[in-house]
Structures are given as structure tokens and as C-alpha cells.
Design an enzyme around this catalytic site. Structure first.
Site, PDB file in Angstrom:
ATOM      1  N   HIS A  29      -7.933  71.807  44.321  1.00 28.57           N
ATOM      2  CA  HIS A  29      -8.638  72.954  43.735  1.00 28.57           C
ATOM      3  C   HIS A  29      -9.885  72.484  42.977  1.00 28.57           C
ATOM      4  O   HIS A  29     -11.002  72.953  43.237  1.00 28.57           O
ATOM      5  CB  HIS A  29      -7.697  73.700  42.795  1.00 28.57           C
ATOM      6  CG  HIS A  29      -8.318  74.870  42.100  1.00 28.57           C
ATOM      7  ND1 HIS A  29      -8.116  76.166  42.509  1.00 28.57           N
ATOM      8  CD2 HIS A  29      -9.156  74.947  41.042  1.00 28.57           C
ATOM      9  CE1 HIS A  29      -8.808  76.985  41.726  1.00 28.57           C
ATOM     10  NE2 HIS A  29      -9.443  76.269  40.813  1.00 28.57           N
ATOM     11  N   GLU A  30      -9.677  71.555  42.055  1.00 27.59           N
ATOM     12  CA  GLU A  30     -10.820  71.088  41.256  1.00 27.59           C
ATOM     13  C   GLU A  30     -11.832  70.372  42.139  1.00 27.59           C
ATOM     14  O   GLU A  30     -13.043  70.452  41.902  1.00 27.59           O
ATOM     15  CB  GLU A  30     -10.345  70.187  40.112  1.00 27.59           C
ATOM     16  CG  GLU A  30      -9.425  70.879  39.103  1.00 27.59           C
ATOM     17  CD  GLU A  30      -9.985  72.185  38.556  1.00 27.59           C
ATOM     18  OE1 GLU A  30     -11.224  72.343  38.470  1.00 27.59           O
ATOM     19  OE2 GLU A  30      -9.175  73.080  38.216  1.00 27.59           O
ATOM     20  N   HIS A  73     -14.164  72.839  43.629  1.00 27.05           N
ATOM     21  CA  HIS A  73     -15.270  73.148  42.711  1.00 27.05           C
ATOM     22  C   HIS A  73     -16.317  72.037  42.771  1.00 27.05           C
ATOM     23  O   HIS A  73     -17.522  72.290  42.775  1.00 27.05           O
ATOM     24  CB  HIS A  73     -14.764  73.232  41.266  1.00 27.05           C
ATOM     25  CG  HIS A  73     -14.039  74.499  40.925  1.00 27.05           C
ATOM     26  ND1 HIS A  73     -14.569  75.746  41.151  1.00 27.05           N
ATOM     27  CD2 HIS A  73     -12.826  74.705  40.355  1.00 27.05           C
ATOM     28  CE1 HIS A  73     -13.700  76.665  40.731  1.00 27.05           C
ATOM     29  NE2 HIS A  73     -12.636  76.053  40.251  1.00 27.05           N
ATOM     30  N   HIS A  89     -18.739  72.310  45.553  1.00 28.63           N
ATOM     31  CA  HIS A  89     -19.758  73.333  45.320  1.00 28.63           C
ATOM     32  C   HIS A  89     -20.982  72.685  44.657  1.00 28.63           C
ATOM     33  O   HIS A  89     -22.127  73.041  44.949  1.00 28.63           O
ATOM     34  CB  HIS A  89     -19.153  74.425  44.429  1.00 28.63           C
ATOM     35  CG  HIS A  89     -19.694  75.796  44.638  1.00 28.63           C
ATOM     36  ND1 HIS A  89     -19.165  76.891  43.997  1.00 28.63           N
ATOM     37  CD2 HIS A  89     -20.728  76.280  45.379  1.00 28.63           C
ATOM     38  CE1 HIS A  89     -19.840  77.980  44.356  1.00 28.63           C
ATOM     39  NE2 HIS A  89     -20.798  77.635  45.179  1.00 28.63           N
TER      40      HIS A  89
HETATM   41 ZN   LIG Z   1     -10.873  76.871  39.445  1.00 31.01          ZN
END
Ligand SMILES: [Zn+2]
Length: 670
Positions: free
Chosen positions: A461-462, A465, A468
């Protein structure tokens, strides 16, 4: 001697020279950099030339960079490795930053120039990204109250400064309540706990200076304890300590702080002419209105609650079989749920863990990014702020892209949760030496460190990010990476979690830490079947928190925080054995700052999109379909906040997603 925070950083890729920076450097550097920012802004406001995009909007974008640099270092260490000195600085900087920001947005001469450029926008031949930067700059001024005058203006400044103080106090109280509690375990209390929990409890005991193993309120320790400990009394004691964070009375109690925050937010929204703080907050989101948010959450609530009630019956029957009468309580759910999972899915977390070593999961996250986007990761040996941190240079086709830092282990000086932040964002105007991106997690330390499947998802998940930021390709830093609408920002992160579930990824990377053997096929099968397990519970605890958050920010602010919370939960019919994922006195998402206030729903809003977006890969050539990966990068990951999120999503998928995809993703479709 020159303050290293203000000097040029002649380090690889101009990284912060952590080994040269001491806590004594922060305050003086902060003052100098803030003065410099003020001078830069004054020069823009007082420019005698007519306002243009370049001398106003672009100049504002380029201002305050020295301050950004000081703060990027400070907030990194204040969040991930705090100490009393850093906490004191944070208390000092908070109100000063709020004052600076309200001074910037309250600068009437500056606002007049921004307004003039905005009015002339049709005639300026701006690129789409420049138009976006102009719109966002103008909107930020308007929303910050630039149009307010006199008493209203003064009141707004006071509100903003006070809110910053309250947010910092809320966070520090939470940290204090987490750090001050631990529960000693006797050797007999270790019965039933898997080896990894015992190891983590012993390590925690050492860190706390206790004689033996202890349970702390770190999520990575308390959650497995609640899952595995057969000692109901201890589970209850630990659970009650966990959910009472921020509400224990005394100096660290957060209830009055949260009430004051809600009153001030409502007043702020009213001053700006909005119906409620929720209406104000949602204006900038993809959702746009409170009604749209409630519709989404309620569409999910009923199927989730129905599932959770059915699950509660099953778990209660299991508890009866253990000879325990009375209701299934919140400190029982995880324990019986784990037993049920072992019975039905025969998936033993403890047996699974050796296949999910931290190093293997980092390799997996990097490996997927390599196949999808051609990124390569090379370890770097550079001084960082803590010996647990690791760094990699990220390259593509031999060219430098960014620096990625991973800070994975829980420690007392780190706030709880997991997050991704950038110390430097990608930008072409002016060109920077690539982004510097950090993932911070709270995994239990061990040798070797082994993750739960949940931890592994958090890591992916991290890292989503981080991608991105790493793949960002825009002109302006303020539009780069994760600088997007709150209900869009979780799309890349939640989407990336799907690659952890791809069988060939687990087959390749989830190998036994001692033997190197691949995960047995039946374990893999059970793991994948179990990924939607207990989704009723997870959805209910999440949606309850999201609906309380929304209710707090609509209408009149509550006089009694806990009564208002109870009211919402009663109306919803929250099952007895489930509590909110984050009760209000420790709901940091909502009260540490206003980032996620009336925005906690956004994880689920994004899940609508992540299920739908991953389906695009499955419908094409599979999880590693090259064309879909290119489209994802081109339309979403490279674009940051340089265009409207609904447009970005539509360009990628050809349409907007609906709620059905979310229900399917959670296994809750009727
Ligand atoms: Zn998040």
C-alpha cells in the site's frame, strides 16, 4: 559554523545530510528560512509590474523552498523518530506555520494579483497544467478566506492558529497514552501465543526496560495478542487500554480538544459561506458533496452489517463451546475469528509468516514495479536519521529517477500507523534532482523480520503511494505525486495491493526465510481464499468511523463528543462486539490535522476505483499487461494533481466506476 539545514547539500542527489544535522539546528534554520519565504512573497505582492502568470502564480510556486527543505527534514524525524526536544519544537513551529500560512493567504495585495491573473485566464495561452495551477492557487486563497476583511479576517486567523495548536496537542497526547501503557506477561501468559508474538513481546519488554515480555499498544503487537491469547481477562485489559487512548482523563485526554476542534471548524466554514465544514471540505474532492459520500457509505453499510451479524452468531457459538456465557465482546472477536479462520481456511498466520519476510516483500514490491514500469532499485549506503532506515536509488533505463527510503520497524519514538511522504517532490519548473520518497511502517522488529499478511499489504500500500511520487512527471512540485484530491490519493496505493495477491508474485517472492522453499500450493490457495475473510467486520468498523467523521462535520458541532459518537452508532445499529476502527479520542486521521476530516470515507471511495482499475488489467492480458501498465502510468501515476481526478480516471478506464465493483472487491455483493 554554517547551519547544515541552510547550506547547499553537496550530497548524492542533494539528499539531506542527516549525519551533520542536530536538533539544535532546527529552530535557527526555521527562523531564517521563514524570513526568506516572507521576503520572497513580499517581492511578489509588491511587484510594480502588472500581474502575470509568471511573476505571480509561478513565482509563488517557487517561493518558500528553503523553508520546505528545513521542514521536510524536521517533519520526517518528528513523525518517525520523536524525542522531547523535537516535540517541543513541533509545539513551537505549529502555530508559527499556521500564522505564516494565514498571513500569506491574508495578503490583500497578493490576492489582488492572483485575482487579476485569474480574471485574465482566458487570454493568457496557458498550458492545461498552468491553468490547473492557477485555478488551484486562486481557489486556495478563496477557501483560506482571502476575501474576508476586518473582524472576520481577524477571527479567521485566530481560529487557524488555535486549530494548529490543538492538532499538535491531540497527536502528542495520543503518543503519550500509547507510550505510557504496557502490560507485563508472565511466562504462563505466553501460552497460546505464536513464536513471533512472543519474540515481539520480549523485544518490547527490553525496549521498555521490563523484566520480561510485555504487550504494548503498537498495532503490530496488540492485534496479534488479541487474535491469539486464550486469556480472556488479559485480552479485555489490553483491548480496553487500546480503545481508551485519548480518553483516560488527566493531562493527555483528547475529548475536550476534539470538541473545540469541531466548534472551530464549523465556525471557519460559516465564515467562508459554507453550509458546514463537510460541505467546505468536500468541495475540492472527487465526491464533491456530503450526500454523495453518505450514499456511498450507506450502500456498503447494510450488506456489511448483515454479514457481520451472521459472523457474530458463528463466533458466539464458538465461545459457548468454550464454556463462556454472556455476550461476545469486542475483545473476543479477533480471537474467535482467528480460530474460525484456522478451522475454515486452515490458514495459520504463524505458519505463514516465515514466507513473508520483510526482505522478500520489499523484493516483491520492487519486482512488480520493475515488470510494470521498468523501475530498478539499487541499495545506497548513506547516512539517514535512524539506523533502521534503508535507502535505494531508483533508476529507469539507467537514468536517475528518485531516492526511496524505507523505515519499517516499530519503535517508541515513532507514531503509530504507516505512511508515505516525500522529502522532495518531482518538478521540472524549476528542475529538481529527482524526488526523495519515504515509506514509514510499524512492523515488529525481528531477526529476520517476518510480516503478517496484513503487514505485507501495508508495505505494498505505502509503496503504491511511493510510485505516485516516483512516476510523477509534471512541471510544478505542488501538483506532483500524491498532491491530489483526498478521495483520489488512495487509488494508487490500494490498487498496488492487488499485485501482492497475484499468485505468480507470491509463488516467486513468498519463499521460506530459512529453507528458501516456495509457499506450498495449498497454503497459497488458502491464503488467496482468505483475503476476503472477515470483511463484514472490517467494513463495519471502517464505515462506522467514516460515518461518525461525516456526522461530526455536518450541522451544529456536538457539545459532547462521546454522546454524539454514540448517537451515530446507535442509529446505525453497530453490532455489539464491533467497535469503531478509530474511536474519536484517538481518531488521528480526523483530529491531528484536518487532512482526513470528513474525508475518512475516501479510502473506500478509492476502493471503488482500485477494484475497477485492477479489473482493467484482468480484462486485458493479466496483472502485468504492458499496455494497461503504460496507460496507468500515462493517465494516472505520472499526472499527480495536474488534472481533475474524474477526468484522469475516465481517460484511463474510458468511464467512471460504480459501487458494485467495491462490493465485489469486498466479497459483499448480494
Ligand atoms: Zn494510504
Amino acid at each position: 559554523m554554517t547551519n547544515p539545514l541552510l547550506a547547499e547539500w553537496n550530497t548524492p542527489f542533494a539528499l539531506a545530510p542527516f549525519d551533520a544535522i542536530s536538533d539544535e539546528n532546527f529552530a535557527p534554520a526555521f527562523e531564517v528560512a521563514m524570513d526568506k519565504a516572507r521576503v520572497e512573497v513580499a517581492a511578489i505582492a509588491e511587484n510594480s509590474n502588472a500581474p502575470t502568470f509568471a511573476n505571480t502564480i509561478e513565482a509563488l510556486e517557487a517561493s518558500g523552498k528553503a523553508l520546505d527543505r528545513v521542514l521536510s527534514v524536521f517533519f520526517t524525524v518528528a513523525g518517525a523518530d520523536s524525542n522531547p526536544r523535537r516535540q517541543e519544537l513541533q509545539r513551537d513551529f505549529g502555530p508559527k506555520l499556521a500564522a505564516y500560512s494565514s498571513e500569506l493567504y491574508g495578503n490583500k495585495a497578493l490576492f489582488a494579483r492572483v485575482e487579476a491573473v485569474w480574471e485574465a485566464r482566458e487570454t493568457l495561452s496557458l498550458t492545461p497544467e498552468q491553468q490547473r495551477l492557477l485555478m488551484l492557487t486562486h481557489r486556495a486563497f478563496r477557501r483560506a478566506g482571502a476575501a474576508l476583511t476586518g473582524e472576520q479576517d481577524k477571527r479567521m486567523r485566530a481560529i487557524m492558529a488555535r486549530l494548529a495548536e490543538l492538532g499538535t496537542a491531540f497527536t502528542q497526547n495520543l503518543l503519550a497514552d500509547e507510550a505510557s501503557w504496557h502490560m507485563a506477561l508472565s511466562e504462563g501468559d505466553l501460552e497460546g501465543l505464536p513464536e513471533f508474538v512472543i519474540r515481539a513481546a520480549r523485544a518490547a519488554g527490553q525496549e521498555k526496560g521490563a523484566d520480561g515480555p510485555v504487550i504494548t499498544l503498537s498495532r503490530s503487537l496488540i492485534v496479534p495478542f488479541l487474535q491469539f491469547s486464550p486469556r480472556r481477562g488479559l485480552r479485555r485489559k489490553a483491548f480496553e487500554a487500546w480503545i481508551s487512548r485519548g480518553a483516560r482523563g488527566g493531562e493527555t485526554d483528547n475529548r475536550a480538544i476534539a470538541e473545540e476542534i469541531l466548534r472551530l471548524r464549523a465556525e471557519r466554514a460559516a465564515l467562508l459561506g459554507y453550509e458546514s465544514f463537510a460541505a467546505y471540505k468536500l468541495e475540492t474532492e472527487m465526491a464533491k458533496t456530503p450526500d454523495a459520500v453518505r450514499d456511498l457509505l450507506m450502500a456498503v453499510w447494510e450488506p456489511a452489517r448483515t454479514q457481520a451479524e451472521a459472523d457474530a452468531d458463528t463466533l458466539t457459538a464458538m465461545m459457548r463451546a468454550d464454556g463462556i456465557n454472556g455476550d461476545l465482546e469486542p475483545w473476543d472477536w479477533r480471537y474467535y475469528s482467528e480460530k474460525r479462520r484456522q478451522a475454515e481456511h486452515d490458514l495459520d498466520e504463524a505458519a505463514l509468516k516465515p514466507y513473508l519476510s520483510l526482505d522478500a516483500m520489499i523484493e516483491a514490491a520492487f519486482g512488480c514495479a520493475n515488470r510494470l514500469f521498468g523501475l530498478e532499485f539499487t541499495p545506497m549506503d548513506i547516512p539517514l536519521y535512524h539506523s533502521d532506515c534503508r535507502a535505494w536509488e531508483v533508476t529507469r533505463h539507467g537514468r536517475h529517477v528518485a531516492v526511496f527510503i524505507g523505515d519499517y520497524f516499530a519503535r517508541g519514538s515513532k507514531r503509530s500507523g504507516a505512511w508515505c511522504s516525500s522529502m522532495r517532490g518531482q518538478a521540472k519548473v524549476p528542475q529538481v534532482q529527482g524526488a526523495v520518497v519515504i515509506n514509514v511502517c510499524n512492523f515488529a522488529k525481528g531477526d529476520p523480520a517476518l510480516l503478517s499478511y496484513d503487514d505485507a499489504r501495508t508495505l505494498f500500500h505505502e509503496f503504491g503511494h511511493a510510485l505516485h511520487h516516483l512516476l510523477s512527471d509534471v512541471s510544478y512540485e505542488s501538483l506532483s505525486g500524491t498532491s491530489v484530491a483526498r478521495d483520489f490519493v488512495e487509488l494508487p496505493s490500494q490498487l498496488y495491493e492487488h499485485w501482492l495477491e497475484v499468485p505468480e508474485v507470491l509463488e516467486r517472492y513468498a519463499t521460506h526465510v530459512e529453507t528458501g522453499a516456495a509457499m506450498p500450493p495449498e497454503m497459497l490457495e488458502r491464503l488467496l481464499a482468505a483475503t476476503t475473510y472477515d470483511m463484514g467486520f472490517q467494513t463495519v468498523e471502517y464505515v462506522a468511523s467514516a460515518l461518525v467523521d461525516l456526522a461530526f462535520h455536518e450541522g451544529t458541532p456536538p457539545e459532547d463528543l462521546m454522546a454524539a459518537q454514540r448517537d451515530v452508532l446507535d442509529r446505525l445499529g453497530l453490532p455489539h462486539a464491533i467497535t469503531m476502527r478509530h474511536a474519536s479520542p484517538h481518531f488521528a486521521h480526523v483530529f491531528s490535522g484536518d487532512g482526513y476530516s470528513s474525508g475518512y470515507y475516501s479510502y473506500m471511495w478509492s476502493e471503488v476505483m482500485d477494484a475497477d482499475a485492477f479489473a482493467a488489467f484482468e480484462e486485458a492480458g493479466g496483472a502485468f499487461d504492458a499496455e494497461q501498465a503504460r496507460a496507468l502510468e500515462r493517465h494516472i501515476l505520472s499526472k499527480g494533481g495536474s488534472a481533475d481526478p474524474a477526468e484522469l480516471y475516465s481517460s484511463f478506464r474510458g468511464r467512471l466506476p460504480g459501487v458494485e465493483a467495491l462490493l465485489r472487491g469486498r466479497g459483499l455483493a448480494a
